[in-house]
Design a protein around this motif. Structure first.
Motif: not given
Length: 484
Positions: A179, A317-319, A341, A374, A379
């Protein structure tokens, strides 16, 4: 005439006794040498003598000298040679047992005894079966007792079976990701003037900041000079009344300079109303979020462009994960995926927002980016996550053969697995080719057939037994100029 030399009687008798004993020992030694059988000349027929290092047994020399690794003196050792007996050719399994030294695995004997290098007792070990006539040598094998298998936790599973395939549901690709903060929601506040940091309103990262909150106050002589110019232009315009329109351009120019330095409209109105310049300029947060970085300290002198504070909004958010080329074909922009996660029980639903058109430098993988909502703020950047991609098209019908990461062992020469052969307790080492990997599994593309009983637990013990008894090169991967 020389006088005779007289010595004390006690001293003379002691010397004579010592000489007599020495002469007796020499006589016995000569007799023993004459009566000893000619072992040195003929006892090692079919054997070879060489010199090796006690600490690095892979070093072998024909003459005495120094070890090229640790500079120790090489010691003499004997290695048995000779052709295989007819019994070995008829029953290869009989050659699976031999005796070796735990400290010097290059020593191999058919019978128990002492190590010629260190004197330790030789122990029984397993040895690879000899090569058949005209064919390749058999794979190395190790024998373990039932007690050894129990203590080591040896577990086997059929390759392709449910116990060895750990890639969840069929037709699903699991990617390992991390993340990261959403770059589209990250803002940096930099100094627009040169000066000294008078006050720092935020001092630590992770603090929550509202939009418009003060961040840093900077004292600047340049700012004071421009404010004085602006106040003077306003005073001259007011003094001239309607005939002072020529000063309007000066007022507008001074106002624009202050605005570019970071003064807000409210600050400009206050300055025009009071006519009193301020000695410092305060920078405010352009958005709500978390403090990602603080680049200055109180009392520090800064120049134009110095980073003051970095802010990020974690509502999205980014993964970021990595893909192999064969997996890219099953991914589409905007595709919905599931993200699990680490440490959190719930799965998150996200969508693919970026797929890099090029591979990473010196790598065979490309970058995939998934965006997640999020709302609860649970996260955080840096958390580990698994991205599950449903396969599409023809790849969905292909059942890949995978093993847990612990089942595949690697060295400088390649990847290996241990297969159970025959009865329980007998294992052989096979070199395999691997494909796509995750944090939990490795795809097996060759070297072992589907359905083979592969060790999925305790493979490291088998590898250590192999290294101990088979003489695996402990210097693998080091300077190849060192002669073996």
């Amino acid at each position: 005439m020389n006088k005779p030399l007289y010595l004390p009687a006690r001293w003379t008798q002691g010397r004579l006794l010592a000489c007599a004993l020495l002469a007796g020992l020499l006589t016995l030694g000569v007799g023993a040498c004459q009566q000893a059988p000619p072992e040195d000349a003929h006892a090692h027929d079919g054997a070879s003598t060489y010199f090796t290092c006690p600490m690095h047994p892979q070093i072998v020399r024909a003459e005495p000298g120094k070890c090229p690794v640790c500079s120790m003196d090489l010691v003499k050792a004997t290695k048995q040679g000779g052709a295989a007996t007819p019994a070995t050719a008829v029953a290869p399994a009989a050659a699976l047992t031999h005796y070796t030294c735990p400290m010097h695995p290059q020593i191999s004997r058919k019978q128990p005894g002492k190590c010629p290098i260190c004197g330790m007792d030789l122990v029984k070990a397993a040895k690879a079966a000899p090569a058949t006539a005209g064919g390749p040598a058999a794979a190395p094998e190790v024998l373990l007792s039932a007690q050894q298998r129990q203590l080591a936790g040896i577990r086997v599973a059929a390759l392709g079976g449910a116990a060895s395939t750990a890639s969840s549901a069929a037709g699903t690709t699991v990617l390992t990701g991390t993340i990261t903060a959403n770059a589209n929601q990250t803002r940096t506040v930099s100094s627009r003037v040169a000066g000294r940091v008078e006050r720092l309103f935020v001092r630590q990262t992770g603090a929550t900041i509202r939009a418009g909150a003060p961040l840093v106050s900077i004292y600047s002589e340049q700012l004071q000079a421009l404010q004085q110019e602006y106040v003077l232009s306003l005073a001259q315009q007011r003094a001239m009344g309607t005939s002072g329109n020529q000063y309007g351009r000066l007022v507008a120019s001074a106002r624009q300079k202050l605005r570019l330095l970071g003064m807000s409209e409210g600050q400009l109105r206050t300055l025009a109303a009071t006519g009193r310049p301020t000695s410092s300029l305060t920078f405010y947060s352009p958005q709500a979020g978390l403090v990602q970085a603080v680049g200055v300290t109180e009392g520090q002198y800064v120049g134009e462009g110095t980073l003051l504070v970095s802010l990020t909004n974690l509502s999205l958010v980014w993964v970021e994960a990595q893909l192999y080329p064969e997996e890219v074909a099953g991914v589409e922009m905007g595709q919905s995926v599931q993200v699990q996660v680490a440490g959190l029980p719930d799965a998150y639903s996200g969508r693919v927002v970026f797929l890099s058109p090029e591979r990473e430098a010196n790598s065979k993988v490309t970058l995939l980016r998934v965006q997640l909502a999020n709302a609860g703020g649970r996260l955080q950047p840096g958390m580990q996550a698994n991205v599950r991609l449903p396969s599409r098209g023809p790849t969905a019908t292909v059942q890949s053969l995978t093993l847990p990461q612990d089942a595949v062992l690697r060295d400088s020469r390649g990847s290996y697995v241990w297969e159970q052969v025959g009865t329980a307790g007998r294992f052989r080492r096979l070199k395999v080719t691997t494909g796509a990997e995750t944090d939990e599994t490795v795809a097996i593309t060759g070297g072992v057939p589907a359905g083979a009983l592969v060790v999925v637990g305790g493979a490291y013990l088998l590898e250590s037994e192999y290294a101990l008894y088979q003489g695996t090169d402990p210097m693998a991967g080091m300077d190849p100029s060192i002669k073996m």
